[in-house]
Scaffold this active site. Structure first.
Site, PDB file in Angstrom:
ATOM      1  N   CYS A  56      45.424  -1.154 122.044  1.00  0.00           N
ATOM      2  CA  CYS A  56      44.771  -1.997 123.057  1.00  0.00           C
ATOM      3  C   CYS A  56      45.163  -1.612 124.468  1.00  0.00           C
ATOM      4  O   CYS A  56      44.365  -1.723 125.400  1.00  0.00           O
ATOM      5  CB  CYS A  56      45.148  -3.470 122.852  1.00  0.00           C
ATOM      6  SG  CYS A  56      45.470  -3.980 121.171  1.00  0.00           S
ATOM      7  N   ASP A  88      48.929  -9.014 119.323  1.00  0.00           N
ATOM      8  CA  ASP A  88      48.852  -9.920 118.181  1.00  0.00           C
ATOM      9  C   ASP A  88      48.803  -9.200 116.846  1.00  0.00           C
ATOM     10  O   ASP A  88      49.363  -9.679 115.857  1.00  0.00           O
ATOM     11  CB  ASP A  88      47.628 -10.829 118.323  1.00  0.00           C
ATOM     12  CG  ASP A  88      47.816 -11.880 119.416  1.00  0.00           C
ATOM     13  OD1 ASP A  88      48.837 -11.811 120.132  1.00  0.00           O
ATOM     14  OD2 ASP A  88      46.951 -12.748 119.560  1.00  0.00           O
ATOM     15  N   CYS A 129      45.030  -6.475 125.386  1.00  0.00           N
ATOM     16  CA  CYS A 129      45.302  -7.360 124.250  1.00  0.00           C
ATOM     17  C   CYS A 129      44.920  -8.809 124.534  1.00  0.00           C
ATOM     18  O   CYS A 129      44.770  -9.222 125.676  1.00  0.00           O
ATOM     19  CB  CYS A 129      46.780  -7.284 123.868  1.00  0.00           C
ATOM     20  SG  CYS A 129      47.161  -5.850 122.857  1.00  0.00           S
ATOM     21  N   ASP A 130      44.861  -9.578 123.454  1.00  0.00           N
ATOM     22  CA  ASP A 130      44.293 -10.926 123.487  1.00  0.00           C
ATOM     23  C   ASP A 130      44.783 -11.798 124.645  1.00  0.00           C
ATOM     24  O   ASP A 130      43.998 -12.343 125.405  1.00  0.00           O
ATOM     25  CB  ASP A 130      44.613 -11.653 122.181  1.00  0.00           C
ATOM     26  CG  ASP A 130      43.964 -11.007 120.977  1.00  0.00           C
ATOM     27  OD1 ASP A 130      43.278  -9.976 121.150  1.00  0.00           O
ATOM     28  OD2 ASP A 130      44.140 -11.510 119.861  1.00  0.00           O
ATOM     29  N   LYS A 131      46.102 -11.981 124.770  1.00  0.00           N
ATOM     30  CA  LYS A 131      46.621 -12.927 125.756  1.00  0.00           C
ATOM     31  C   LYS A 131      46.686 -12.324 127.152  1.00  0.00           C
ATOM     32  O   LYS A 131      46.798 -13.055 128.138  1.00  0.00           O
ATOM     33  CB  LYS A 131      48.014 -13.433 125.350  1.00  0.00           C
ATOM     34  CG  LYS A 131      48.085 -14.011 123.951  1.00  0.00           C
ATOM     35  CD  LYS A 131      46.994 -15.033 123.701  1.00  0.00           C
ATOM     36  CE  LYS A 131      46.962 -15.490 122.247  1.00  0.00           C
ATOM     37  NZ  LYS A 131      46.600 -14.436 121.295  1.00  0.00           N
ATOM     38  N   CYS A 201      40.908  -4.562 119.471  1.00  0.00           N
ATOM     39  CA  CYS A 201      40.219  -4.816 118.199  1.00  0.00           C
ATOM     40  C   CYS A 201      38.714  -4.931 118.414  1.00  0.00           C
ATOM     41  O   CYS A 201      38.253  -5.641 119.306  1.00  0.00           O
ATOM     42  CB  CYS A 201      40.760  -6.079 117.549  1.00  0.00           C
ATOM     43  SG  CYS A 201      42.505  -5.953 117.092  1.00  0.00           S
ATOM     44  N   GLU A 451      49.208 -17.710 115.524  1.00  0.00           N
ATOM     45  CA  GLU A 451      47.962 -17.485 114.799  1.00  0.00           C
ATOM     46  C   GLU A 451      48.257 -17.297 113.316  1.00  0.00           C
ATOM     47  O   GLU A 451      49.347 -16.857 112.948  1.00  0.00           O
ATOM     48  CB  GLU A 451      47.232 -16.260 115.338  1.00  0.00           C
ATOM     49  CG  GLU A 451      46.696 -16.449 116.736  1.00  0.00           C
ATOM     50  CD  GLU A 451      45.920 -15.238 117.232  1.00  0.00           C
ATOM     51  OE1 GLU A 451      45.865 -14.229 116.520  1.00  0.00           O
ATOM     52  OE2 GLU A 451      45.377 -15.323 118.349  1.00  0.00           O
ATOM     53  N   SER A 477      43.394 -16.465 114.497  1.00  0.00           N
ATOM     54  CA  SER A 477      42.960 -15.238 115.141  1.00  0.00           C
ATOM     55  C   SER A 477      41.454 -15.255 115.317  1.00  0.00           C
ATOM     56  O   SER A 477      40.724 -15.898 114.562  1.00  0.00           O
ATOM     57  CB  SER A 477      43.363 -14.049 114.274  1.00  0.00           C
ATOM     58  OG  SER A 477      42.702 -12.881 114.679  1.00  0.00           O
TER      59      SER A 477
END
Length: 574
Positions: A56, A88, A129-131, A201, A451, A477
């Site tokens: 990521c 994650d 990445c996600d956060k 992702c 998650e 997730s």
């Protein structure tokens, strides 16, 4: 835009670059090779979440170099710095996941502190990445200096025996392996094929959901959040973003001019229309909080309730982010939503134009089926649903994209941690028809609101995805599918009803009418509450302990400070 004509009279960098008293400060800038002319220009922070933790983030440093060229070309002086990221996919399924949501606050805080400490005038933020996406956007709104957001881009899909796969398939393969459906060799083949490039992702998990949000909310340039990480054309967006932030300085267009309530409603709309991650219901309130706007889980859910689901994206659908980009990108999605009255077209964006003006020349692509016209949706209501009831007075959230059954009732089987539930699932120590309850995993009780992808993916891999339900005061997730309800509030750690239920209590979930109920009277819940005792976590020091002392409810975004509503000064105006 010629930055040489921009006065520093009201810019933060005047405190470190202007006047005889700042000679020591300027000496440090000369030491790094800057010229007097460059020091006299606006200083632009180029913040990157680069690291070697996961694909990521691995391309972000290279992309940042192109951003800096764009800033310099527009007569600004870029100053690059990095912040953390917790990935994650690596943190999932063990204690490391307690760090994930905490990292969102650390990212926002560290960007704020770097900008404040060095008096930078504007910000271009790159995240993967996600956060890191919401964390970077939170910092932009909090600082309120001219800002442009850049998503590092999605990963390319893997290819396994003739079909596209993502990391979701690997998590589900673990469940298949646990019941003997596949062997060691096939599991190895899947894990080695799933992630073939740099990038986040690939399906509409949290990273791509929040990337879609970034364009819809107006903080990112059109099309920039859709191009996959390996595509060289990303450099065009990076260079243009660097140039654009200089224009925003000249025009004094700031994030809080862009992130309004209408813009937040637009963001919630694209989440639901794409069957996006339930985590957006946590991150949108947190971004709103930085602007001093009250926009909680129920406000998000109200948008979800009236939004059609139109993008056929994994995990509930067929396609990945690369496919949507090649079909026409996020603007294609937004164009049909705007044309059919689901978006506010008058919202300002970082282009300096309104959303409707940005969409003016976007043409519909009839030769693709990734995105449906908003008047011919996959389903008439959104891919994400808010729930409320005596089990979740402060609300809960469920992704229904791709689901056929939207109601479920069954007896509770309670677990006081994710590990307990994952062990039971791995050993097949549960029954079809049960509602698995994972509690003490909320923002304060976890701490960190983990998650649960490892558990939900294992259930799906065992063929039980639609045969049991799972509820938690933690999170799921963006890759989760099946009847999985997260963000149940109040959380168990503060005495919420989810901490009072017992094995065998009947729970009913209705994603059509938006309810989640346990078959207990108010009197019985009150009686159980008298016997309930708060639990100590095993985090009694360090960053995660510190987070638990200040974090608020999931309903309001699990934020850790009072926000713009309590501000007495704004950094941009120092």
């Amino acid at each position: 835009m010629d930055a040489k004509v921009i006065s520093k009279a009201k810019l933060p960098s005047r405190y470190v670059t202007v006047g005889p008293a700042r000679a020591p400060h300027r000496s440090y800038l000369y030491a790094m090779g800057l010229s007097a002319a460059e020091i006299a220009q606006p200083l632009v922070g180029v913040a990157s979440c680069w690291n070697e933790a996961a694909p990521c983030n691995i391309s972000l440093m290279r992309q940042a170099q192109v951003v800096k060229k764009g800033v310099a070309a527009a007569n600004g002086t870029p100053r690059e710095f990095c912040t953390i990221t917790v990935t994650d996919g690596i943190a999932m399924g063990h204690q490391g996941m307690k760090s994930s949501l905490v990292s969102r606050e650390v990212i926002a805080d560290s960007v704020e502190l770097t900008m404040r400490g060095h008096c930078y005038d504007a910000l271009v933020g790159l995240a993967g990445c996600d956060k890191s996406l919401p964390g970077m956007m939170m910092a932009m709104v909090r600082l309120n200096v001219p800002s442009v957001f850049i998503y590092g881009g999605s990963i390319l899909p893997g290819s396994y025996r003739g079909r596209q796969i993502t990391v979701q398939d690997v998590f589900e393969a673990v469940g298949q392996h646990s019941v003997g459906t596949i062997g060691d060799a096939e599991l190895l083949e899947i894990e080695q094929a799933a992630c073939p490039s740099a990038g986040s992702c690939g399906a509409q998990f949290t990273a791509n959901t929040m990337a879609t949000v970034a364009e819809a909310i107006g903080l990112a340039l059109p099309y920039s959040c859709g191009a996959p990480a390996p595509y060289e054309m990303r450099d065009r967006f990076n260079f243009a973003s660097g140039e654009k932030v200089m224009e925003l300085i000249a025009k004094n267009i700031r994030p809080r001019d862009i992130v309004t309530r209408k813009a937040l409603e637009n963001a919630a709309t694209v989440v639901s229309a794409t069957g996006g991650s339930t985590n957006a219901a946590l991150h949108l309130p947190a971004i709103a909080h930085e602007a001093g706007i009250k926009f909680d889980l129920f406000d998000v859910a109200a948008i979800f309730e009236k939004t059609p689901y139109i993008a056929d994206l994994k995990p509930g659908g067929k396609y990945v982010a690369k496919d949507m980009f090649e079909a026409g990108g996020i603007p294609l999605l937004m164009k049909t939503l705007l044309d059919h009255g689901y978006l506010h077209g008058d919202c300002l964006t970082v282009t300096g134009r309104t959303l409707a003006e940005n969409m003016e020349h976007v043409a519909w692509n009839d030769s693709q089926d990734v995105v449906r016209p908003a008047n011919r949706p996959i389903t008439s209501t959104g891919g994400v649903v808010g729930l409320r009831g005596n089990l979740a007075p402060e609300g809960a959230i469920v992704k229904v994209a791709g689901m056929s059954e939207l109601k479920f009732s069954g007896p509770a089987r309670c677990f006081d941690s994710e590990e307990e539930c994952f062990e039971a699932v791995t050993q097949r120590n549960y029954q079809e028809g049960e509602v698995l309850v994972i509690r003490y995993e909320g923002p304060r009780g976890g701490p960190g609101m983990r998650e649960m992808l490892s558990t939900t993916a294992a259930l799906y891999g065992q063929g039980m995805g639609g045969k049991v339900a799972l509820i938690t005061d933690g999170r799921f997730s963006g890759a989760t599918r099946g009847f999985c309800i997260g963000h149940v509030g109040p959380e168990a750690a503060v005495g919420g009803p989810i901490g009072l239920i017992k094995d065998g209590d009947m729970i009913s979930i209705d994603a059509v009418n938006g309810t989640i109920e346990v078959a207990l009277s108010d009197a019985e819940l009150a009686a159980r509450a008298k016997d309930w005792k708060a639990r100590e976590t095993d985090y009694q020091s360090g960053a995660i302990w510190k987070y638990a002392q200040t974090v608020g409810s999931a309903r309001d975004g699990a934020v850790t400070h009072p926000g713009a509503a309590r501000e007495t000064h704004c950094y941009a105006d120092i």
